[in-house]
Design a protein around this motif. Structure first.
Motif, short mmCIF file in Angstrom:
data_model
loop_
_atom_site.label_atom_id
_atom_site.label_comp_id
_atom_site.label_asym_id
_atom_site.label_seq_id
_atom_site.Cartn_x
_atom_site.Cartn_y
_atom_site.Cartn_z
N ILE A 1 54.23 28.76 56.44
CA ILE A 1 54.31 30.11 56.99
C ILE A 1 52.94 30.75 56.93
CG2 ILE A 1 55.39 32.37 56.79
CD1 ILE A 1 57.74 31.05 55.41
N SER A 2 52.42 31.13 58.08
CA SER A 2 51.16 31.86 58.16
C SER A 2 51.45 33.35 58.20
CB SER A 2 50.40 31.43 59.43
OG SER A 2 49.40 32.37 59.75
N SER A 3 50.77 34.13 57.35
CA SER A 3 51.07 35.55 57.32
C SER A 3 49.98 36.33 56.59
CB SER A 3 52.41 35.79 56.60
OG SER A 3 52.74 37.17 56.59
N HIS A 4 49.95 37.64 56.85
CA HIS A 4 49.14 38.54 56.04
C HIS A 4 50.03 39.58 55.36
CE1 HIS A 4 49.43 40.92 59.81
NE2 HIS A 4 49.35 41.97 59.00
N GLN A 5 51.34 39.42 55.47
CA GLN A 5 52.28 40.35 54.85
C GLN A 5 52.73 39.80 53.49
OE1 GLN A 5 55.20 40.96 58.09
NE2 GLN A 5 54.23 42.95 58.37
N LEU A 6 52.13 40.32 52.44
CA LEU A 6 52.23 39.69 51.13
C LEU A 6 53.58 39.85 50.46
CD1 LEU A 6 48.74 40.78 49.79
CD2 LEU A 6 49.34 38.91 51.30
N SER B 1 66.43 43.27 69.56
CA SER B 1 65.36 43.81 68.72
C SER B 1 64.43 42.66 68.32
CB SER B 1 65.94 44.45 67.46
OG SER B 1 66.52 43.45 66.62
N LYS B 2 63.28 43.00 67.72
CA LYS B 2 62.34 41.96 67.30
C LYS B 2 62.98 41.04 66.26
CE LYS B 2 58.42 39.78 66.75
NZ LYS B 2 57.20 40.38 66.19
N GLY B 3 63.74 41.62 65.33
CA GLY B 3 64.39 40.79 64.32
C GLY B 3 65.41 39.84 64.92
N THR C 1 57.46 37.61 60.13
CA THR C 1 58.05 38.90 59.77
C THR C 1 57.35 40.09 60.42
OG1 THR C 1 56.67 39.07 57.78
CG2 THR C 1 58.81 38.00 57.54
N LEU C 2 56.38 39.83 61.27
CA LEU C 2 55.60 40.91 61.88
C LEU C 2 56.45 41.78 62.79
CD1 LEU C 2 52.62 41.85 61.92
CD2 LEU C 2 52.33 40.53 64.02
N GLY C 3 56.45 43.08 62.53
CA GLY C 3 57.15 44.03 63.39
C GLY C 3 58.65 44.09 63.23
N ILE C 4 59.19 43.52 62.16
CA ILE C 4 60.63 43.50 61.95
C ILE C 4 61.02 44.61 60.97
CG2 ILE C 4 62.57 42.12 61.10
CD1 ILE C 4 61.15 39.65 61.96
N ASP C 5 62.15 45.26 61.24
CA ASP C 5 62.63 46.32 60.36
C ASP C 5 63.10 45.71 59.03
OD1 ASP C 5 65.79 45.98 60.37
OD2 ASP C 5 65.11 45.68 62.42
N PRO C 6 63.22 46.52 57.96
CA PRO C 6 63.55 45.99 56.63
C PRO C 6 64.80 45.13 56.57
CG PRO C 6 62.82 48.26 56.45
CD PRO C 6 62.93 47.97 57.92
#
Length: 336
Positions: A192-197, A138-140, A164-169
């Motif tokens: 860490i670069s991200s847009h997931q706050l 899986s992606k995770g 964390t993009l596309g990973i299940d909880p």
């Protein structure tokens, strides 16, 4: 005071008439988890490229442990690990075989290599899946194996692009826990670069808000919240029952209230101070039931929104050549 591991000074990158990164100044301390946050196209990936020595800045300088990232790419590579947003593995090989390949490319062999592989697989929670082909992951699972892959050369600094993009909880929880341990237990420095706050604020010591190639704010969550307060005061959401004409007059009588607007059945109250305590008591004494009460600005979502809610552009990461990702991972120099 911890030493600064990453030092960025007036860093600028232009692609023709477009300025992807504009006069960036930033310091990241040893053992710190720093979140570089911004919408797609803000310049986050371009910044990472310059830190990795994979593209030259138009102006300014980036240093890691005092070494110029552009002039000393091999020295930078020896202390920095990189985890891209979509970790690439040989899908017809198992997780263990992929790690073995990476280890050999970084000069490891024999018993030392096998012990390192076993230790890292256990650390990232991938021991049971180690002998499955990565094409079944899986992606995770791929991201956790990606962390093990990065740790094969025991880097002092780890840079992650949208981890964390596309990973299940559940996978996200495990990855975030692992990221935090890399800082707290190992003393590694992470960018860490991200847009997931919501995810990123759980593990970062400080964050930087990045938009249109500019770092428009940086600090701890508390520091950013205080700056929002100083710039724009407080914004309170309120829903009461009964919602009659009288309540509007009641609200305007509260000390510090500057403006009130209405969205549906909710009042949006702008004030120069925190009025929740006095307002709650006043409404209760006057027979109003409070159905909803929320002070905006106390979390990263609100801070992010208020800094650049109108931002939203094309993603820079497509400029990251896949060949260069392979070169970085396996330690080979580019031929051109």
């Amino acid at each position: 005071m911890a030493e600064n591991v990453i030092e960025i000074s007036h860093l600028t990158k232009q692609y023709g008439s477009k300025t992807a990164v504009n006069d960036l100044n930033l310091s990241i301390r040893k053992g710190e988890v720093f979140g570089l946050l911004g919408p797609n196209g803000a310049g986050k990936t371009t910044t990472i490229l310059m830190l990795l020595g994979l593209t030259e800045p138009t102006a300014g300088q980036a240093k890691i442990f005092g070494k110029d990232c552009t002039r000393n790419p091999l020295e930078i590579k020896s202390v920095v690990g990189y985890l891209p947003d979509n970790t690439g593995f040989y899908t017809d090989m198992t997780g263990r075989q992929n790690l073995r390949f990476t280890g050999k490319m970084n000069g490891l062999s024999g018993e030392m290599l096998e012990k390192r592989i076993d230790s890292l697989l256990e650390r990232v929670g991938m021991t049971k899946a180690a002998d499955q082909k990565t094409g079944t992951y899986s992606k995770g699972m791929r991201q956790r194996l990606g962390v093990a892959d990065v740790l094969m050369k025991d880097p002092k600094v780890i840079i992650m692009d949208e981890p964390t993009l596309g990973i299940d909880p559940e996978g996200m929880r495990e990855l975030l826990e692992l990221i935090r341990k890399l800082s707290v237990e190992d003393g590694r420095t992470l960018l860490i670069s991200s847009h997931q706050l919501q995810q990123i604020q759980q593990v970062c010591d400080r964050v930087g808000i990045f938009v249109d190639g500019r770092l428009i704010a940086s600090g701890t969550l508390k520091e950013l919240e205080e700056k929002i307060r100083n710039d724009g005061g407080y914004l309170l959401e309120l829903e009461v029952q009964p919602c009659d004409d009288k309540v509007l007059g009641v609200l305007y009588k509260q000390p510090g209230v500057k403006n009130i607007t209405k969205e549906g059945n909710r009042f949006m109250i702008s004030s120069s101070e925190d009025i929740r305590g006095a307002l709650t008591a006043f409404l209760g004494e006057n027979g109003y039931s409070i159905l909803h009460l929320h002070q905006r600005g106390g979390d990263l979502d609100e801070i992010y929104r208020r800094y650049f809610e109108k931002a939203g552009q094309s993603d820079e990461r497509d400029k990251f050549d896949k060949k260069k990702k392979h070169i970085w991972k396996h330690g080979k120099e580019a031929s051109n």
